[in-house]
Design an enzyme around this catalytic site. Structure first.
Site, PDB file in Angstrom:
ATOM      1  CD  GLU A  44      -2.795  -1.354   2.360  1.00 40.31           C
ATOM      2  OE1 GLU A  44      -2.608  -0.567   3.309  1.00 40.31           O
ATOM      3  OE2 GLU A  44      -3.693  -2.206   2.349  1.00 40.31           O
ATOM      4  CD  GLU A  80      -6.015  -6.082   1.670  1.00 43.54           C
ATOM      5  OE1 GLU A  80      -6.411  -5.522   2.722  1.00 43.54           O
ATOM      6  OE2 GLU A  80      -4.821  -6.324   1.416  1.00 43.54           O
TER       7      GLU A  80
END
Length: 549
Positions: free
Chosen positions: A36, A105
């Site tokens: 990320e 996710e």
């Protein structure tokens, strides 16, 4: 265990398996661990952006023939697809309209930390989020996790337990976790039944108002009535148009689960500046605090720590205007309301300005729209006993209830108490007034009226109280008081040719020097004292008064 796990996943309706590769096994050199990346990019500045573009070009240059994605990377360069990792993806859109909407996710639960609680996400909540994602045109969904497994060896994160069960549909031991597994299996079956219709054309989402999209809004007063959406902060009085003193400012912000404050750091601080004159701050439906201005300083500042959770957080600010402009010129330029800045401080990425985000506005409170001040409105809801509502012993306001408003019976009293005052102390006090009169004559002293001066001469002091109201009442005004030669009867007293008087005061003292000193203006006449006063019911604001002569 792979064969058994894949069979169970396929039976649940999954089409593909994605698995993680641990950072410490794929880093090219020790210490070079990206996940990320957007947070790191912002801290690195220009160098971070340059590396992002290099990484994207390197991946595309491999000519694998399959799409590349970057999760939680809002500035992912074409043709890389940016995706989201959240609990709820209803507001996520890729950075270009021609890119598919992908949810890399969809969190089924959360990891467990040493000393922390074991987190569970209800399957109904998860299934609803998934169904809404598909409805809004989502093209790819990945559960994180569908089977969490175990952190073997030294592969777990800071303070994360060896169990990575994650409240997943297939538990840490490879067993079906019900009802989550079965509920999602039925959801996937329903979605696939609609597959042909879902993929036959691009969806057109028609908003039926922001209230139709604000799922998860816990503040009951925002569930009804019309709303307005705009980018940036709007002035209050131009929206309320004298319909209400209250205006809701509502927005949302996504918080990454990697934020430091989730691991014991200081909570972020919400800063709100307003020309309100007051503001109440709600975070995810819970009152977080309030701030007020004063007549001397009309600026309202709220600057307090707030409770945020990972994922989408709803911020609702209730701005209150206490009165309208009343003196000066160009009232239309007197801005009222939350005009900013509004910002979150203390996040890992630093200061986050919310002022220019999209805000939803709602005029008034739920009780106003329900018209609770009317008999019909009051009867339409269930009222709680006062003891359940009272929070403290704050004194209420003082109201005058005109007698002409009241009926002989069945009078309805509705009070709006914003800060939880004690309603059990409310009483209705009837205030009445009446005239009382008294007269007294010269040369009728009592013993205490006689006074001997230092020369041994007696002096007659006329300081006797001549008026007294009934119990519970005090003199509120003196209509007439004259010592001399007044005439008339109670209600029609008139002054005479010899007088000392006072009229229209709450207390009075009239004095005419006695004859011993030769200052009596009319010594040959018998003086009289005529008094007419008003008695009123006493209350805490009335000072005790009397008449002395």
């Amino acid at each position: 265990m792979w064969e058994d796990l894949i069979i169970k996943a396929k039976n649940a309706g999954l089409d593909a398996i994605e698995t993680c590769v641990f950072w410490n096994t794929h880093e090219p050199t020790q210490g070079n661990i990206e996940n990320e990346y957007e947070t790191a990019e912002k801290k690195l500045g220009a160098a971070g952006s340059a590396y992002l573009k290099w990484a994207a070009a390197t991946a595309v240059g491999l000519n694998t023939g399959v799409p590349w994605v970057m999760c939680k990377q809002d500035d992912a360069p074409d043709p890389i697809i940016n995706t989201c990792n959240v609990f709820y993806s209803n507001t996520f859109l890729p950075n270009k309209p021609y890119k598919p909407i992908m949810w890399t996710e969809a969190w089924t639960g959360w990891f467990t930390q040493f000393g922390g609680v074991i987190n569970h996400r209800p399957v109904q909540d998860l299934a609803f989020a998934v169904a809404r994602f598909i409805q809004r045109g989502g093209s790819f969904l990945n559960y994180y996790m569908f089977h969490g497994g175990t952190n073997f060896g030294r592969t777990s994160g800071p303070f994360i337990t060896t169990s990575y069960d994650y409240d997943a549909p297939i538990d840490e031991y490879g067993l079906l976790w019900q009802p989550k597994y079965g509920h999602l299996m039925e959801l996937h079956r329903a979605i696939k039944m609609c597959e042909r219709a879902l993929v036959s054309s691009d969806p057109t989402v028609i908003s039926l108002g922001s209230s139709q999209e604000n799922f998860g809004e816990d503040i009951s007063s925002l569930e009804d009535s019309s709303t307005l959406a705009a980018v940036g902060l709007l002035e209050q009085l131009n929206l309320t148009r004298d319909n209400s003193d209250y205006l809701w400012y509502i927005t949302s912000i996504d918080i990454s689960p990697s934020e430091s404050f989730f691991r014991g750091g200081q909570k972020p601080t919400l800063f709100v500046q307003s020309r309100g004159h007051a503001v109440h701050v709600f975070i995810n439906g819970q009152l977080s605090g309030s701030a007020y201005s004063t007549p001397e300083n009309m600026r309202v500042v709220f600057n307090e720590p707030v409770n945020l959770h990972a994922g989408t957080n709803r911020i609702a600010l209730l701005s209150i205007a206490v009165g309208l402009p009343n003196n000066g010129i160009h009232f239309e330029t007197w801005d009222i309301g939350i005009l900013g800045p509004v910002a979150l401080q203390g996040l890992d990425q630093g200061h986050k300005d919310l002022s220019s985000k999209k805000w939803t506005y709602k005029v008034g409170l739920k009780g106003e729209s329900m018209n609770l001040v009317s008999p019909n409105g009051v009867s339409s809801i269930e009222w709680m006993p006062g003891s359940l509502v009272t929070q403290d012993q704050q004194p209420l306001k003082w109201y005058h209830v005109p007698l002409s408003w009241l009926k002989p019976t069945q009078n309805l009293l509705v009070l709006f108490e914003e800060l939880g005052g004690d309603a059990s102390k409310i009483s209705l006090v009837k205030t009445t007034t009446k005239s009382v009169c008294a007269t007294a004559h010269e040369h009728h002293p009592t013993t205490e009226n006689l006074h001997m001066d230092s020369n041994g001469e007696s002096e007659m002091l006329r300081q006797t109280k001549v008026l007294q109201c009934a119990s519970g009442q005090t003199i509120s005004a003196i209509n007439f008081a004259s010592f001399g030669t007044p005439s008339g009867t109670c209600g029609t007293f008139q002054q005479g040719t010899c007088h000392a008087m006072c009229i229209g005061q709450e207390s009075c003292r009239v004095t005419v020097s006695n004859t011993y000193f030769g200052s009596d203006p009319c010594p040959s006449q018998l003086k009289r004292l005529y008094v007419e006063a008003i008695c009123s019911a006493s209350d805490s604001r009335t000072t005790q008064s009397n008449f002395e002569g």
